[in-house]
Structures are given as structure tokens and as C-alpha cells.
Design a protein around this motif. Structure first.
Motif, PDB file in Angstrom:
ATOM      1  N   SER A 208      -8.307 -10.919  -4.395  1.00  0.00           N
ATOM      2  CA  SER A 208      -9.061  -9.990  -5.239  1.00  0.00           C
ATOM      3  C   SER A 208      -8.107  -8.920  -5.768  1.00  0.00           C
ATOM      4  N   ASP A 209      -8.662  -8.011  -6.579  1.00  0.00           N
ATOM      5  CA  ASP A 209      -7.859  -6.913  -7.122  1.00  0.00           C
ATOM      6  C   ASP A 209      -8.060  -5.624  -6.331  1.00  0.00           C
ATOM      7  N   ALA A 210      -8.558  -5.743  -5.093  1.00  0.00           N
ATOM      8  CA  ALA A 210      -8.833  -4.570  -4.270  1.00  0.00           C
ATOM      9  C   ALA A 210      -7.544  -3.843  -3.897  1.00  0.00           C
ATOM     10  N   VAL A 211      -7.696  -2.561  -3.592  1.00  0.00           N
ATOM     11  CA  VAL A 211      -6.600  -1.733  -3.072  1.00  0.00           C
ATOM     12  C   VAL A 211      -6.897  -1.468  -1.602  1.00  0.00           C
ATOM     13  N   VAL A 212      -5.906  -1.678  -0.742  1.00  0.00           N
ATOM     14  CA  VAL A 212      -6.126  -1.560   0.703  1.00  0.00           C
ATOM     15  C   VAL A 212      -5.179  -0.524   1.288  1.00  0.00           C
ATOM     16  N   LEU A 213      -5.739   0.401   2.041  1.00  0.00           N
ATOM     17  CA  LEU A 213      -4.981   1.438   2.730  1.00  0.00           C
ATOM     18  C   LEU A 213      -4.908   1.058   4.210  1.00  0.00           C
ATOM     19  N   VAL A 214      -3.680   0.984   4.756  1.00  0.00           N
ATOM     20  CA  VAL A 214      -3.473   0.538   6.136  1.00  0.00           C
ATOM     21  C   VAL A 214      -2.744   1.623   6.921  1.00  0.00           C
ATOM     22  N   VAL A 215      -3.274   1.966   8.080  1.00  0.00           N
ATOM     23  CA  VAL A 215      -2.610   2.886   9.000  1.00  0.00           C
ATOM     24  C   VAL A 215      -2.208   2.105  10.239  1.00  0.00           C
ATOM     25  N   SER A 216      -0.920   2.129  10.546  1.00  0.00           N
ATOM     26  CA  SER A 216      -0.410   1.379  11.689  1.00  0.00           C
ATOM     27  C   SER A 216      -0.754   2.079  12.998  1.00  0.00           C
ATOM     28  N   GLU A 217      -1.271   1.308  13.941  1.00  0.00           N
ATOM     29  CA  GLU A 217      -1.625   1.854  15.245  1.00  0.00           C
ATOM     30  C   GLU A 217      -0.387   2.118  16.085  1.00  0.00           C
ATOM     31  N   GLU A 218       0.689   1.368  15.858  1.00  0.00           N
ATOM     32  CA  GLU A 218       1.908   1.506  16.648  1.00  0.00           C
ATOM     33  C   GLU A 218       2.773   2.678  16.189  1.00  0.00           C
ATOM     34  N   THR A 219       2.982   2.797  14.883  1.00  0.00           N
ATOM     35  CA  THR A 219       3.903   3.807  14.354  1.00  0.00           C
ATOM     36  C   THR A 219       3.204   4.953  13.635  1.00  0.00           C
TER      37      THR A 219
END
Length: 277
Positions: A208-219
Motif C-alpha cells: 500500500s501507500d501507507a506511511v509507517v512510524l516505527v519505534v524500536s524497543e531495543e534502541t
């Protein structure tokens, strides 16, 4: 003149039927599960019961009263659905007048939430819907309907929250779903340091053309995925500018150029210092 011998009249008839069908569908869909719809259902049941009773027993006085009352039925509907009509008109007005402000508010809330989640090292996966609808993802998740708010996002991804697993899906300025399951990427060149969240972010942006924001649990690092590509470890100012480009700009070629510029700037050691007011 026959209707079918006049293409213009036939075309107008089709257009009118299509407009009426869309309007009726949208009205019924909008009124679903509202208080007014329950009132209308009760009113309809009562009206039909009285109608059948008066016709069967030939109650002329009640039948006459119902006939007079029926002439004012449109006014009655406006009274019953007054709150829904006001809300619908307000939404239409805000769509055209405050659309830009609404998007900027969503970006501000996303930046704030990602900053706070990053500081606490709480893993997060936030999907912002663009032109392509993600209805199949939403239907298989926990349905919500909450205005986008940083505190709500932080509470959802709190480790002990029952909704923290999976992704949150945002449409316009509403959080529509939580604990959504995203497809994992099939790419083979993915680094081993990327966890399930990052693979899921790439997977949904490949489909899809979605935008995804990811926050790393490790760093605690914050990354943004779009169109099957990752923009990793973005500083807050670069993150805000990138989200602004991806969410507000519809020109794909201009977005690609802007993304490259923003990434280059974010690598500059004085970028954050120069960007602050």
C-alpha cells in the motif's frame, strides 16, 4: 419522444439515480448506531402499528390525524436528527476549511508520541493511511474511533497494555484500529537487526501507500517506512519534516527528492542545532 430514443434524457436519468443511490446510502451509513436511528426505528414501528390498526378497525378520526401528521413528516425527521445533521454539516465545513490544520495536528501528535515512546524505549508501530484504504487490516483488528492524540498512542503501546502488540491504524485524524496484524515483508535483503515491527512496517508499505512510524524497543530509535523503503534513526526535526512531506504531499516524484534532501540534512552534525528556533 421515447426515453430510449434520447441519449441525453437517458444519461440524465442514470445520473439522477446514481446520485440518489449514493446520497441515500451515505445518509443511512452515517446514521447507523446513532440515537436518532433508534428513535426513527421506534417511530416507524409505532406508525406502522397504528396504520394497520386504523385500517383494520376503520378508525377514521385517528386515520385523519395520522394523515395530517404525515404531511409534516419531513419536519419531524429534521427534529429527530438535529444533532446528527449539525454534526454532519460541521464535518463537511471542517473538511474544506481545516483540512491542512487537521493534518498538521496529526503530525504534531505523532512526533510528540514518537519522542516520548523513544525516550522510554516502548516499541510502537503506527500506520498512517494515505490514498489506499486498509479496510481489510482494520476489520481484523480491535476497532477504535478516537481522535489522534499523543497520550492515547503512548497508553496503547505501554508494555502492559492489552493493545500494545500489533499496529495502530490512523485514517485522517482518527485512530481507527489497534492491535492490527500487518503482513511481513518478503524481501531477502533485510538486515538481521530488524525485528518483527520493522519487517511488518516494510510489508504493509510494499502492498500500500501507507506511511509507517516505527519505534524500536531495543534502541529507542525512530524510523519511517514508505513505499517499501526505510528511513532509519531519524532525529525529531527530520522526522517531522518527512512526515509532513509524506502525509501532505501527493506528488510522488517531489516526495522522493524531498526525502533524499531531508535524509542528507539529518546526517549533518549541526542539523538539529540549525533547525531549532
Amino acid at each position: 419522444m421515447s426515453l430510449f430514443n434520447s441519449p441525453w434524457l437517458l444519461f440524465k436519468m442514470v445520473i439522477e439515480i446514481a446520485i440518489l443511490a449514493v446520497v441515500i446510502y451515505e445518509i443511512l451509513y452515517y446514521l447507523r448506531n446513532t440515537r436518532g436511528s433508534l428513535v426513527l426505528s421506534g417511530f416507524f414501528i409505532l406508525w406502522m402499528s397504528l396504520k394497520l390498526l386504523t385500517d383494520y378497525l376503520d378508525l377514521q378520526v385517528i386515520s385523519y390525524i395520522m394523515m395530517i401528521f404525515g404531511n409534516s413528516l419531513l419536519l419531524v425527521l429534521f427534529i429527530i436528527f438535529q444533532p446528527e445533521i449539525r454534526r454532519a454539516l460541521a464535518q463537511v465545513g471542517s473538511y474544506f476549511v481545516k483540512r491542512g490544520a487537521m493534518r498538521q495536528e496529526v503530525i504534531d501528535e505523532l512526533v510528540t508520541a514518537s519522542r516520548n515512546l523513544s525516550e522510554r524505549k516502548y516499541g510502537a508501530l503506527i500506520v498512517v493511511e494515505r490514498k489506499m484504504k486498509l479496510q481489510n487490516i482494520i476489520e481484523d483488528s480491535v476497532r477504535l474511533d478516537i481522535k489522534v492524540n499523543a497520550l492515547v498512542l503512548e497508553s496503547i503501546f505501554f508494555p502492559n497494555s492489552p493493545l500494545h502488540d500489533g499496529a495502530v491504524v490512523i485514517r485522517k485524524d482518527r485512530i481507527l484500529a489497534a492491535r492490527a496484524i500487518l503482513p511481513l515483508t518478503r524481501a531477502k535483503h533485510i538486515s538481521d537487526c530488524m525485528g518483527t515491527r520493522h519487517r511488518a512496517a516494510l510489508g504493509i508499505t510494499e502492498e500500500s501507500d501507507a506511511v509507517v512510524l516505527v519505534v524500536s524497543e531495543e534502541t529507542g530509535s525512530v524510523s519511517i517506512a514508505c513505499r517499501g523503503e526505510f528511513h532509519r534513526d531519524l532525529e525529531e526535526k527530520a522526522r517531522e519534516r518527512l512526515l509532513d512531506r509524506l502525509i501532505n504531499d501527493n506528488d510522488e516524484s517531489e516526495i522522493s527528492e524531498a526525502v533524499q534532501i531531508i535524509e542528507d540534512e539529518s546526517q549533518h552534525p549541526d542539523f538539529e542545532k540549525e533547525s531549532r528556533p
